[in-house]
Design an enzyme around this catalytic site. Structure first.
Site, mmCIF file in Angstrom:
data_model
loop_
_atom_site.group_PDB
_atom_site.id
_atom_site.type_symbol
_atom_site.label_atom_id
_atom_site.label_comp_id
_atom_site.label_asym_id
_atom_site.label_seq_id
_atom_site.Cartn_x
_atom_site.Cartn_y
_atom_site.Cartn_z
ATOM 1 N N SER A 277 0.828 -1.211 0.000
ATOM 2 C CA SER A 277 0.000 0.000 0.000
ATOM 3 C C SER A 277 0.857 1.252 0.000
ATOM 4 O O SER A 277 0.371 2.335 -0.300
ATOM 5 C CB SER A 277 -0.846 0.078 1.276
ATOM 6 O OG SER A 277 -1.516 -1.096 1.506
ATOM 7 N N HIS B 38 -1.982 -3.272 -6.869
ATOM 8 C CA HIS B 38 -2.598 -2.869 -5.597
ATOM 9 C C HIS B 38 -4.092 -3.180 -5.623
ATOM 10 O O HIS B 38 -4.877 -2.459 -6.230
ATOM 11 C CB HIS B 38 -2.333 -1.360 -5.393
ATOM 12 C CG HIS B 38 -2.700 -0.853 -4.035
ATOM 13 N ND1 HIS B 38 -2.935 0.468 -3.779
ATOM 14 C CD2 HIS B 38 -2.860 -1.496 -2.857
ATOM 15 C CE1 HIS B 38 -3.223 0.617 -2.504
ATOM 16 N NE2 HIS B 38 -3.188 -0.559 -1.929
ATOM 17 N N GLU C 32 -4.958 -0.903 -8.721
ATOM 18 C CA GLU C 32 -4.084 0.236 -9.048
ATOM 19 C C GLU C 32 -2.767 -0.388 -9.537
ATOM 20 O O GLU C 32 -2.087 -1.085 -8.781
ATOM 21 C CB GLU C 32 -3.879 1.074 -7.773
ATOM 22 C CG GLU C 32 -3.334 2.454 -7.992
ATOM 23 C CD GLU C 32 -3.265 3.249 -6.673
ATOM 24 O OE1 GLU C 32 -3.161 2.643 -5.593
ATOM 25 O OE2 GLU C 32 -3.298 4.490 -6.744
ATOM 26 N N ASN D 36 -3.865 6.128 -1.798
ATOM 27 C CA ASN D 36 -3.633 6.502 -0.404
ATOM 28 C C ASN D 36 -3.183 7.956 -0.234
ATOM 29 O O ASN D 36 -3.370 8.538 0.822
ATOM 30 C CB ASN D 36 -2.632 5.542 0.238
ATOM 31 C CG ASN D 36 -3.320 4.233 0.574
ATOM 32 O OD1 ASN D 36 -4.453 4.226 1.043
ATOM 33 N ND2 ASN D 36 -2.659 3.118 0.312
HETATM 34 P P1 NAD Z 1 -2.199 -9.389 7.066
HETATM 35 O O1 NAD Z 1 -1.469 -9.076 8.308
HETATM 36 O O2 NAD Z 1 -3.656 -9.743 7.153
HETATM 37 O O3 NAD Z 1 -1.475 -10.599 6.289
HETATM 38 C C1 NAD Z 1 -0.083 -10.633 6.053
HETATM 39 C C2 NAD Z 1 0.354 -12.079 6.041
HETATM 40 O O4 NAD Z 1 1.715 -12.140 5.632
HETATM 41 C C3 NAD Z 1 0.288 -12.762 7.434
HETATM 42 O O5 NAD Z 1 -0.533 -13.908 7.374
HETATM 43 C C4 NAD Z 1 1.748 -13.108 7.723
HETATM 44 O O6 NAD Z 1 1.893 -14.320 8.444
HETATM 45 C C5 NAD Z 1 2.316 -13.225 6.315
HETATM 46 N N1 NAD Z 1 3.771 -13.143 6.268
HETATM 47 C C6 NAD Z 1 4.616 -12.396 7.008
HETATM 48 N N2 NAD Z 1 5.895 -12.632 6.661
HETATM 49 C C7 NAD Z 1 5.858 -13.574 5.680
HETATM 50 C C8 NAD Z 1 6.861 -14.237 4.935
HETATM 51 N N3 NAD Z 1 8.160 -13.999 5.107
HETATM 52 N N4 NAD Z 1 6.472 -15.153 4.005
HETATM 53 C C9 NAD Z 1 5.156 -15.422 3.820
HETATM 54 N N5 NAD Z 1 4.166 -14.818 4.504
HETATM 55 C C10 NAD Z 1 4.509 -13.908 5.426
HETATM 56 O O7 NAD Z 1 -1.974 -8.131 6.101
HETATM 57 P P2 NAD Z 1 -2.867 -7.674 4.839
HETATM 58 O O8 NAD Z 1 -3.851 -6.652 5.289
HETATM 59 O O9 NAD Z 1 -3.310 -8.881 4.096
HETATM 60 O O10 NAD Z 1 -1.761 -6.872 4.002
HETATM 61 C C11 NAD Z 1 -0.885 -7.537 3.116
HETATM 62 C C12 NAD Z 1 -0.337 -6.542 2.123
HETATM 63 O O11 NAD Z 1 -1.418 -5.955 1.397
HETATM 64 C C13 NAD Z 1 0.422 -5.368 2.761
HETATM 65 O O12 NAD Z 1 1.479 -5.017 1.918
HETATM 66 C C14 NAD Z 1 -0.625 -4.271 2.810
HETATM 67 O O13 NAD Z 1 -0.056 -2.976 2.795
HETATM 68 C C15 NAD Z 1 -1.377 -4.539 1.520
HETATM 69 N N6 NAD Z 1 -2.742 -4.018 1.448
HETATM 70 C C16 NAD Z 1 -3.599 -4.134 2.518
HETATM 71 C C17 NAD Z 1 -4.893 -3.648 2.384
HETATM 72 C C18 NAD Z 1 -5.893 -3.773 3.528
HETATM 73 O O14 NAD Z 1 -6.932 -3.096 3.500
HETATM 74 N N7 NAD Z 1 -5.649 -4.622 4.517
HETATM 75 C C19 NAD Z 1 -5.323 -3.080 1.180
HETATM 76 C C20 NAD Z 1 -4.440 -3.010 0.103
HETATM 77 C C21 NAD Z 1 -3.141 -3.484 0.250
#
Ligand code: NAD
Length: 286
Positions: A122, A143, A155, A193
């Site tokens: 993000s 994204h 995106e 964002n």
């Molecule tokens: P989350 O915390 O729900 O999930 C992240 C996952 O990554 C966890 O299950 C964790 O165990 C895993 N992880 C950590 N280190 C790892 C590794 N070395 N190898 C494999 N897996 C690993 O987070 P999320 O909300 O799903 O966010 C994930 C990405 O998406 C981030 O970059 C975030 O910025 C982006 N994002 C989030 C949103 C949102 O609304 N939550 C929206 C758009 C983008």
């Protein structure tokens, strides 16, 4: 079925976003190889996708046999070395540059020569993450938005070294799963964002300054600006820790005071009130 839809995709991270991304790709006909560093997160991610597919079958939007076939296309992999060679890898792990860099370095070996190596970050610079790989021309931001199965936008964020072919293929991948890709260039916060977070931050300043109660702020933005959700409810959905992190990136990398995170936001995060995921944010959730 197009060339893309019969393919394989690796998704790293089975959290909120990774499981949603995996779900839309399997439903579109792809074989998805899903990985998470935490075994329980991987199991929960797979179980969540299965539950969503069962629900779709119960509602009649998917035939029972089709739901089974779709489920069989989800492959949980405990180690990235188990991933086959793929034309698309999407990294959707925890929003930390070091974690992402390490993942990208190991998973890039599973990418076909003309493959796309994408991140769902993000806020982290696409150009910076690309530089940590051997394939900066094949690297791009893809994204997705939360909840992934419902939100149409992807995106598509082009880094300094991203090739035209990578952009073209990424757009085709996004369209093949029914999404609407929109392109932008790599810059802190991209477009989404950079525009959204200052609005959320300002709504938190309004609350802090006693301009209005949370419900009133959200109702004014919903009814007056036709937003489907108020900014404070949206912040709770995104996660207040995530909002703070993105604002810090905008503040630091764009260097302007207008992105300074509201002290009340910091206080909420320090108190562990992170929004829906902790059941307490600007609202209380049962
Ligand atoms: P989350 O915390 O729900 O999930 C992240 C996952 O990554 C966890 O299950 C964790 O165990 C895993 N992880 C950590 N280190 C790892 C590794 N070395 N190898 C494999 N897996 C690993 O987070 P999320 O909300 O799903 O966010 C994930 C990405 O998406 C981030 O970059 C975030 O910025 C982006 N994002 C989030 C949103 C949102 O609304 N939550 C929206 C758009 C983008």
């Amino acid at each position: 079925m197009s060339e893309h839809r019969s393919g394989r995709v690796v998704v790293i991270g089975a959290g909120t976003m990774g499981r949603g991304i995996a779900q839309v790709f399997v439903q579109a006909g792809y074989d998805v190889y899903l990985n998470d560093a935490v075994p329980k997160a991987l199991d929960d991610g797979v179980a969540f996708i299965q539950k969503m597919l069962d629900r779709a079958a119960q509602k009649g939007s998917l035939h029972a046999e089709e739901a089974l076939a779709v489920k069989n296309r989800v492959h949980a992999i405990r180690n990235v070395a188990e991933a086959p060679m793929c034309p698309l890898v999407i990294e959707a792990a925890t929003e930390k540059p070091d974690i992402k860099t390490e993942i990208l370095k190991s998973i890039q070996t599973r990418l076909t020569d003309d493959g796309v190596l994408a991140t769902n970050t993000s806020s982290i610079s696409i150009t910076q993450l690309a530089a940590a790989t051997d394939r900066p021309d094949r690297f791009i931001g893809m994204h997705f938005f939360n909840p992934v199965p419902l939100m149409k936008l992807v995106e598509v964020v082009r880094g300094l070294q991203t090739s035209d072919d990578t952009v073209k293929r990424t757009i085709a991948f996004a369209e093949s799963v029914g999404k609407t890709p929109v392109q932008c260039n790599d810059h802190p916060g991209f477009v989404s964002n950079r525009v959204l977070m200052p609005m959320i931050n300002e709504a938190i300043f309004c609350l802090q300054d006693g301009v209005a109660e949370a419900e009133a702020i959200d109702n004014i933005m919903k009814l007056g600006m036709n937003h489907p959700m108020g900014p404070l409810a949206l912040a709770d959905l995104i996660g207040l820790d995530v909002c703070l992190f993105i604002l810090e990136v905008l503040h630091r990398d764009l260097g302007e005071d207008r992105y300074r995170p509201c002290p009340l936001l910091r206080k909420m995060v320090q108190a562990g009130r992170l929004g829906r995921k902790t059941k307490q944010g600007f609202y209380h959730y049962e």
